[in-house]
Design a protein around this motif. Structure first.
Motif, PDB file in Angstrom:
ATOM      1  N   MET A   1       0.843  -1.191   0.000  1.00 59.21           N
ATOM      2  CA  MET A   1       0.000   0.000   0.000  1.00 59.21           C
ATOM      3  C   MET A   1       0.881   1.244   0.000  1.00 59.21           C
ATOM      4  SD  MET A   1      -3.024   1.146   2.660  1.00 59.21           S
ATOM      5  CE  MET A   1      -1.965   1.787   3.943  1.00 59.21           C
ATOM      6  N   LYS A   2       0.511   2.215  -0.802  1.00 62.14           N
ATOM      7  CA  LYS A   2       1.253   3.466  -0.922  1.00 62.14           C
ATOM      8  C   LYS A   2       0.505   4.564  -0.160  1.00 62.14           C
ATOM      9  CE  LYS A   2       2.927   4.243  -5.021  1.00 62.14           C
ATOM     10  NZ  LYS A   2       3.046   4.670  -6.445  1.00 62.14           N
ATOM     11  N   ILE A   3       1.248   5.340   0.619  1.00 60.90           N
ATOM     12  CA  ILE A   3       0.653   6.446   1.384  1.00 60.90           C
ATOM     13  C   ILE A   3       1.256   7.767   0.930  1.00 60.90           C
ATOM     14  CG2 ILE A   3       0.245   7.424   3.674  1.00 60.90           C
ATOM     15  CD1 ILE A   3       0.527   4.687   4.872  1.00 60.90           C
ATOM     16  N   LEU A   4       0.405   8.739   0.664  1.00 61.14           N
ATOM     17  CA  LEU A   4       0.828  10.078   0.265  1.00 61.14           C
ATOM     18  C   LEU A   4       0.600  11.029   1.441  1.00 61.14           C
ATOM     19  CD1 LEU A   4       1.779  11.487  -2.469  1.00 61.14           C
ATOM     20  CD2 LEU A   4      -0.569  12.280  -2.654  1.00 61.14           C
ATOM     21  N   VAL A   5       1.656  11.772   1.812  1.00 58.10           N
ATOM     22  CA  VAL A   5       1.551  12.677   2.962  1.00 58.10           C
ATOM     23  C   VAL A   5       1.984  14.088   2.547  1.00 58.10           C
ATOM     24  CG1 VAL A   5       2.155  13.088   5.367  1.00 58.10           C
ATOM     25  CG2 VAL A   5       2.145  10.752   4.477  1.00 58.10           C
ATOM     26  N   PRO A   6       1.047  15.021   2.408  1.00 54.49           N
ATOM     27  CA  PRO A   6       1.421  16.411   2.116  1.00 54.49           C
ATOM     28  C   PRO A   6       1.970  17.101   3.368  1.00 54.49           C
ATOM     29  CG  PRO A   6      -0.825  15.906   1.385  1.00 54.49           C
ATOM     30  CD  PRO A   6      -0.398  14.808   2.305  1.00 54.49           C
ATOM     31  N   VAL A   7       3.015  17.902   3.193  1.00 55.09           N
ATOM     32  CA  VAL A   7       3.605  18.650   4.302  1.00 55.09           C
ATOM     33  C   VAL A   7       3.760  20.109   3.891  1.00 55.09           C
ATOM     34  CG1 VAL A   7       4.800  16.668   5.292  1.00 55.09           C
ATOM     35  CG2 VAL A   7       5.960  18.038   3.564  1.00 55.09           C
ATOM     36  N   ARG A 107      -1.464  10.463 -10.489  1.00 50.25           N
ATOM     37  CA  ARG A 107      -0.191   9.920 -10.976  1.00 50.25           C
ATOM     38  C   ARG A 107       0.302   8.761 -10.120  1.00 50.25           C
ATOM     39  NH1 ARG A 107       4.503  13.932 -13.098  1.00 50.25           N
ATOM     40  NH2 ARG A 107       3.400  14.942 -14.812  1.00 50.25           N
ATOM     41  N   GLU A 108       0.291   8.963  -8.804  1.00 50.67           N
ATOM     42  CA  GLU A 108       0.913   8.009  -7.888  1.00 50.67           C
ATOM     43  C   GLU A 108      -0.015   6.885  -7.456  1.00 50.67           C
ATOM     44  OE1 GLU A 108       4.012   7.932  -7.096  1.00 50.67           O
ATOM     45  OE2 GLU A 108       4.659   9.852  -7.937  1.00 50.67           O
ATOM     46  N   GLN A 109      -1.324   7.121  -7.527  1.00 56.21           N
ATOM     47  CA  GLN A 109      -2.330   6.124  -7.139  1.00 56.21           C
ATOM     48  C   GLN A 109      -2.115   5.600  -5.709  1.00 56.21           C
ATOM     49  OE1 GLN A 109      -5.101   5.074  -9.047  1.00 56.21           O
ATOM     50  NE2 GLN A 109      -4.482   6.886 -10.208  1.00 56.21           N
ATOM     51  N   PRO A 110      -2.047   6.488  -4.714  1.00 62.01           N
ATOM     52  CA  PRO A 110      -1.911   6.021  -3.324  1.00 62.01           C
ATOM     53  C   PRO A 110      -3.234   5.452  -2.810  1.00 62.01           C
ATOM     54  CG  PRO A 110      -2.195   8.396  -3.355  1.00 62.01           C
ATOM     55  CD  PRO A 110      -2.123   7.968  -4.793  1.00 62.01           C
ATOM     56  N   GLN A 111      -3.156   4.498  -1.898  1.00 58.88           N
ATOM     57  CA  GLN A 111      -4.372   3.936  -1.302  1.00 58.88           C
ATOM     58  C   GLN A 111      -4.834   4.764  -0.094  1.00 58.88           C
ATOM     59  OE1 GLN A 111      -1.785   1.646  -2.416  1.00 58.88           O
ATOM     60  NE2 GLN A 111      -3.131   1.786  -4.188  1.00 58.88           N
ATOM     61  N   LEU A 112      -3.916   5.567   0.450  1.00 57.14           N
ATOM     62  CA  LEU A 112      -4.258   6.378   1.609  1.00 57.14           C
ATOM     63  C   LEU A 112      -3.510   7.702   1.539  1.00 57.14           C
ATOM     64  CD1 LEU A 112      -5.777   6.461   4.343  1.00 57.14           C
ATOM     65  CD2 LEU A 112      -3.743   5.460   5.409  1.00 57.14           C
ATOM     66  N   MET A 113      -4.219   8.786   1.811  1.00 57.63           N
ATOM     67  CA  MET A 113      -3.590  10.098   1.891  1.00 57.63           C
ATOM     68  C   MET A 113      -3.844  10.645   3.294  1.00 57.63           C
ATOM     69  SD  MET A 113      -4.335  11.794  -1.865  1.00 57.63           S
ATOM     70  CE  MET A 113      -5.954  11.087  -2.162  1.00 57.63           C
ATOM     71  N   ILE A 168     -14.017   3.356   6.846  1.00 56.37           N
ATOM     72  CA  ILE A 168     -14.083   3.847   5.463  1.00 56.37           C
ATOM     73  C   ILE A 168     -13.285   2.904   4.570  1.00 56.37           C
ATOM     74  CG2 ILE A 168     -14.438   6.272   6.042  1.00 56.37           C
ATOM     75  CD1 ILE A 168     -11.453   6.727   5.768  1.00 56.37           C
ATOM     76  N   SER A 169     -13.713   2.812   3.331  1.00 58.30           N
ATOM     77  CA  SER A 169     -13.004   1.961   2.369  1.00 58.30           C
ATOM     78  C   SER A 169     -11.892   2.759   1.709  1.00 58.30           C
ATOM     79  CB  SER A 169     -13.985   1.432   1.312  1.00 58.30           C
ATOM     80  OG  SER A 169     -14.633   2.506   0.642  1.00 58.30           O
ATOM     81  N   LEU A 170     -10.840   2.048   1.323  1.00 52.92           N
ATOM     82  CA  LEU A 170      -9.703   2.666   0.648  1.00 52.92           C
ATOM     83  C   LEU A 170      -9.902   2.623  -0.860  1.00 52.92           C
ATOM     84  CD1 LEU A 170      -6.791   1.155   2.781  1.00 52.92           C
ATOM     85  CD2 LEU A 170      -8.034   3.291   3.135  1.00 52.92           C
ATOM     86  N   PRO A 171      -9.361   3.589  -1.598  1.00 54.68           N
ATOM     87  CA  PRO A 171      -8.540   4.729  -1.171  1.00 54.68           C
ATOM     88  C   PRO A 171      -9.366   5.767  -0.404  1.00 54.68           C
ATOM     89  CG  PRO A 171      -9.016   4.901  -3.502  1.00 54.68           C
ATOM     90  CD  PRO A 171      -9.534   3.555  -3.066  1.00 54.68           C
ATOM     91  N   ALA A 172      -8.669   6.512   0.465  1.00 55.28           N
ATOM     92  CA  ALA A 172      -9.372   7.474   1.308  1.00 55.28           C
ATOM     93  C   ALA A 172      -8.422   8.583   1.751  1.00 55.28           C
ATOM     94  CB  ALA A 172      -9.963   6.767   2.535  1.00 55.28           C
ATOM     95  N   VAL A 173      -9.025   9.634   2.311  1.00 56.99           N
ATOM     96  CA  VAL A 173      -8.282  10.758   2.879  1.00 56.99           C
ATOM     97  C   VAL A 173      -8.532  10.785   4.378  1.00 56.99           C
ATOM     98  CG1 VAL A 173      -8.123  13.286   3.009  1.00 56.99           C
ATOM     99  CG2 VAL A 173      -8.340  12.164   0.785  1.00 56.99           C
ATOM    100  N   VAL A 174      -7.458  10.928   5.156  1.00 58.36           N
ATOM    101  CA  VAL A 174      -7.574  11.042   6.612  1.00 58.36           C
ATOM    102  C   VAL A 174      -6.806  12.284   7.052  1.00 58.36           C
ATOM    103  CG1 VAL A 174      -7.027   9.992   8.842  1.00 58.36           C
ATOM    104  CG2 VAL A 174      -7.787   8.547   6.948  1.00 58.36           C
ATOM    105  N   THR A 175      -7.409  13.097   7.920  1.00 54.55           N
ATOM    106  CA  THR A 175      -6.683  14.234   8.484  1.00 54.55           C
ATOM    107  C   THR A 175      -6.434  13.982   9.964  1.00 54.55           C
ATOM    108  OG1 THR A 175      -8.625  15.580   9.104  1.00 54.55           O
ATOM    109  CG2 THR A 175      -7.823  15.772   6.846  1.00 54.55           C
ATOM    110  N   THR A 176      -5.251  14.367  10.435  1.00 56.73           N
ATOM    111  CA  THR A 176      -4.796  13.984  11.772  1.00 56.73           C
ATOM    112  C   THR A 176      -5.072  15.056  12.814  1.00 56.73           C
ATOM    113  OG1 THR A 176      -2.586  14.936  11.448  1.00 56.73           O
ATOM    114  CG2 THR A 176      -2.941  12.668  10.726  1.00 56.73           C
TER     115      THR A 176
END
Length: 249
Positions: A1-7, A107-113, A168-176
Motif C-alpha cells: 500500500m502506498k501512502i501520500l503525505v502532504p507537508v 499519478r501516484e495512485q496512493p491507497q491512503l492520503m 471507510i473503504s480505501l482509497p481514502a483521505v484522513v486528516t490527523t
C-alpha cells in the motif's frame, strides 16, 4: 500500500508572528520556518503504518517555493521514502493545493492520503476535505487513531461530544488531530540518509493545474491588545460590573 503525505512549510510555532508594516501579510524575512506540526503527526503515522507492514511506501509532498525542499528532507528523515515538490512562488490557497494533490494522486495512485487537519499559519482546515471531494473518495477528519486492514481504515475521530469511530473503504483521505501520536525525534544519521533520498521537482503546469489564487487578502492586522484586569472588593461589585459594563449577565 502506498501512502501520500502532504507537508507544509510554515513559520515555526515558537516564533511570534509579525505583520508587515504595509499590512499586506505576515513578515517571514529571517524567520525560522519548520514543518506544520499537524503534518509532522501525519508523516509519523504513515511511517508507523509502514513499520507495521501495512504500507510499502510513504511519499511526502510539498507545494510552494524551492525552500520547501528542506521540509521534505525533514519528512524523509522521519521515515518517508521519497519526496515530491510542486514548486511555485504563487500564493497557494487550500483549493489550489487540493487540486495539485488530486493531480499527484492520479499519478501516484496512493491507497491512503494522510494530511494534517490544518496548517498553523492560515488555520483553514479545508485542504483535506477539498481533496476528498475532488477525488470523490471517503474521508475521515480529526483522527486520533487509525487502523488499516482488509482494504478498510477504522478511524477514531475527535468530535464535540467525545469520540466517534467510523470505517471507510480505501482509497481514502484522513486528516490527523493532535492526539494521534507523538512524532519521533529526528536523529543525525537519519538526516544524513534523507539527503540521499529521491526528491522530484514538478511545476503546476506539469500537473495541468493553474494555482492562481481566487481570494484576495485586503489587509492583515495584529489582534487588538488585551486590556488589563481589575480587582473588585466583593462579589456584589463583580456582579454589578458583569451586568452593567461587560453585559454578560
Amino acid at each position: 500500500m502506498k501512502i501520500l503525505v502532504p507537508v507544509k512549510r510554515v513559520v515555526d510555532y515558537n516564533v511570534k508572528v509579525r505583520v508587515k508594516s504595509d499590512q499586506s501579510g505576515v513578515d517571514t524575512a529571517n524567520v525560522k520556518m519548520s514543518m506544520n506540526p499537524f503534518d509532522e503527526i501525519a508523516v509519523e503515522e504513515a511511517v508507523r503504518l509502514k513499520e507495521k507492514g501495512v504500507a510499502t511506501e510513504v511519499i511526502a509532498v510539498s507545494c510552494g517555493p524551492q525552500a520547501c525542499q528542506e521540509t521534505l528532507r525533514t519528512a524523509m528523515a522521519i521515515g518517508a521514502d521519497r519526496g515530491i515538490l510542486v514548486q511555485t512562488d504563487v500564493e497557494l490557497q487550500p483549493l489550489a493545493v487540493a487540486r495539485l494533490l488530486k493531480a499527484l494522486a492520479d499519478r501516484e495512485q496512493p491507497q491512503l492520503m494522510i494530511l494534517g487537519k490544518q496548517a498553523i499559519d492560515d488555520d483553514a482546515s479545508q485542504t483535506g476535505q477539498m481533496l476528498a471531494a475532488l477525488a470523490d473518495i471517503p474521508q475521515a477528519t480529526y483522527a486520533s487513531k487509525i487502523e488499516v486492514a482488509d482494504g478498510k481504515a477504522t478511524v477514531t475521530r475527535e468530535v464535540d461530544g467525545g469520540l466517534e469511530t467510523i470505517v471507510i473503504s480505501l482509497p481514502a483521505v484522513v486528516t490527523t488531530d493532535l492526539r494521534l501520536n507523538e512524532p519521533r525525534y529526528v536523529t543525525l544519521p537519519n538526516i544524513m540518509k534523507a539527503k540521499k533520498k529521491q526528491l522530484d521537482v514538478l511545476a503546476p503546469a506539469d500537473l495541468g493545474v493553474d494555482p492562481a489564487p481566487r481570494l484576495k487578502t485586503l489587509k492583515v492586522t495584529d489582534p487588538p491588545g488585551r486590556k488589563a484586569g481589575i480587582k473588585v472588593p466583593d462579589v456584589a461589585t463583580l456582579v454589578a460590573k458583569l451586568r452593567n459594563e461587560a453585559k454578560v449577565i
